[in-house]
Design a protein around this motif. Structure first.
Motif, PDB file in Angstrom:
ATOM      1  N   TYR A 131       1.094  -1.027  -7.418  1.00  0.00           N
ATOM      2  CA  TYR A 131       1.054   0.342  -6.916  1.00  0.00           C
ATOM      3  C   TYR A 131      -0.024   1.094  -7.696  1.00  0.00           C
ATOM      4  N   SER A 134      -0.685   7.377  -5.339  1.00  0.00           N
ATOM      5  CA  SER A 134       0.311   7.988  -4.472  1.00  0.00           C
ATOM      6  C   SER A 134      -0.068   9.439  -4.262  1.00  0.00           C
ATOM      7  N   GLU A 137      -2.853  11.871   1.779  1.00  0.00           N
ATOM      8  CA  GLU A 137      -4.132  11.237   2.088  1.00  0.00           C
ATOM      9  C   GLU A 137      -4.532  11.499   3.531  1.00  0.00           C
ATOM     10  N   TRP A 148       1.697   5.705  -0.517  1.00  0.00           N
ATOM     11  CA  TRP A 148       1.608   4.781  -1.647  1.00  0.00           C
ATOM     12  C   TRP A 148       0.665   3.636  -1.281  1.00  0.00           C
ATOM     13  N   THR A 149      -0.274   3.364  -2.174  1.00  0.00           N
ATOM     14  CA  THR A 149      -1.227   2.272  -1.982  1.00  0.00           C
ATOM     15  C   THR A 149      -0.798   1.058  -2.789  1.00  0.00           C
ATOM     16  N   GLU A 151      -2.375  -2.373  -3.969  1.00  0.00           N
ATOM     17  CA  GLU A 151      -3.558  -3.219  -4.106  1.00  0.00           C
ATOM     18  C   GLU A 151      -3.111  -4.660  -4.337  1.00  0.00           C
ATOM     19  N   SER A 174      -5.427  -4.839   0.657  1.00  0.00           N
ATOM     20  CA  SER A 174      -4.626  -3.697   0.241  1.00  0.00           C
ATOM     21  C   SER A 174      -3.870  -3.149   1.438  1.00  0.00           C
ATOM     22  N   GLU A 175      -2.797  -2.406   1.166  1.00  0.00           N
ATOM     23  CA  GLU A 175      -2.001  -1.751   2.199  1.00  0.00           C
ATOM     24  C   GLU A 175      -1.622  -0.361   1.726  1.00  0.00           C
ATOM     25  N   ARG A 176      -1.379   0.544   2.698  1.00  0.00           N
ATOM     26  CA  ARG A 176      -0.916   1.885   2.383  1.00  0.00           C
ATOM     27  C   ARG A 176       0.308   2.201   3.237  1.00  0.00           C
ATOM     28  N   TYR A 185      -1.954   1.709   6.981  1.00  0.00           N
ATOM     29  CA  TYR A 185      -3.318   1.181   6.817  1.00  0.00           C
ATOM     30  C   TYR A 185      -3.243  -0.192   6.171  1.00  0.00           C
TER      31      TYR A 185
END
Length: 219
Positions: A131, A134, A137, A148-149, A151, A174-176, A185
């Motif tokens: 993580y 946050s 965005e 929350w991203t 990586e 990566s995901e969001r 994303y």
């Protein structure tokens, strides 16, 4: 991941493919709708959701075609995604910046070896999911709160290549996630470049693939 039967999320998806024996890069654009079809309870107390993918052209003016299903298993402290028999621990408690876990630890070594002859991705099962950020965005023109991203990996070697590059690779993932919505994303790039040999008549080529997708609608 607020899953419930009937809930759906639609994404724009850009798929990077390498055609003509890997010598030409193309971006194929689609819309993909993910819909929760079914919920089941496991003996261990977790809930499993079956999600169907439907795919359409970039503007969704064609027919929605079946693109397969996958499963999401929700536990009290983690969420697993099972797709094509590949199990990934997508989210893990505690939810705080800097926390890491081996999200791909249940994957085999080189999980895409049967599809692509490349070194990229061979050690995916060792990636550290972390993580990193946050907050609110703007993603592709849409405002989200409490994002929350996660990586997964960020390693690029000699990409883009120069005329003298003999080898290059890209392993970026990566995901969001947005609270109350879910995945908004995703960026997953896994490919490599071989410089070829002009004297032997071998042209430079790429092998692998890439996916970038972002949410455009949900209910």
């Amino acid at each position: 991941m607020p899953f419930q039967v009937g809930k759906s999320i639609t994404y724009r998806l850009d798929s990077t493919v390498f055609v003509l024996s890997g010598t030409v890069e193309e971006i194929h654009k689609y819309q993909v709708k993910h819909t929760v079809l079914q919920e089941t309870d496991n003996n261990n107390g977790s809930k499993t959701f079956v999600v169907q993918r439907l795919i359409n052209n970039e503007t969704a003016t064609g027919p929605w075609l079946n693109n397969g299903t996958y499963q999401v298993v929700l536990f009290d402290n983690k969420a697993e995604v099972i797709n094509d028999n590949l199990r990934v621990l997508a989210l893990q408690a505690p939810l705080k910046q800097g926390f890491s876990w081996k999200g791909n630890s249940q994957l085999p070594s080189a999980p895409y070896a049967q599809l692509y002859d490349m070194a990229a991705g061979r050690e995916m099962n060792e990636w550290d999911f972390t993580y990193t950020t946050s907050g609110n965005e703007n993603i592709e023109g849409q405002e989200y709160q409490n994002v929350w991203t996660v990586e997964h990996h960020d390693e690029t070697l000699n990409i883009p290549p120069t005329p003298n590059t003999s080898y290059g690779s890209k392993e970026v993932s990566s995901e969001r996630y947005a609270k109350g919505i879910g995945l908004v994303y995703k960026d997953f790039q896994l490919y490599e470049y071989q410089g070829g040999n002009q004297e032997s008549g071998y042209k430079p080529y790429y092998t692998g693939f890439g996916i970038t997708m972002w949410m455009i609608a949900h209910d």
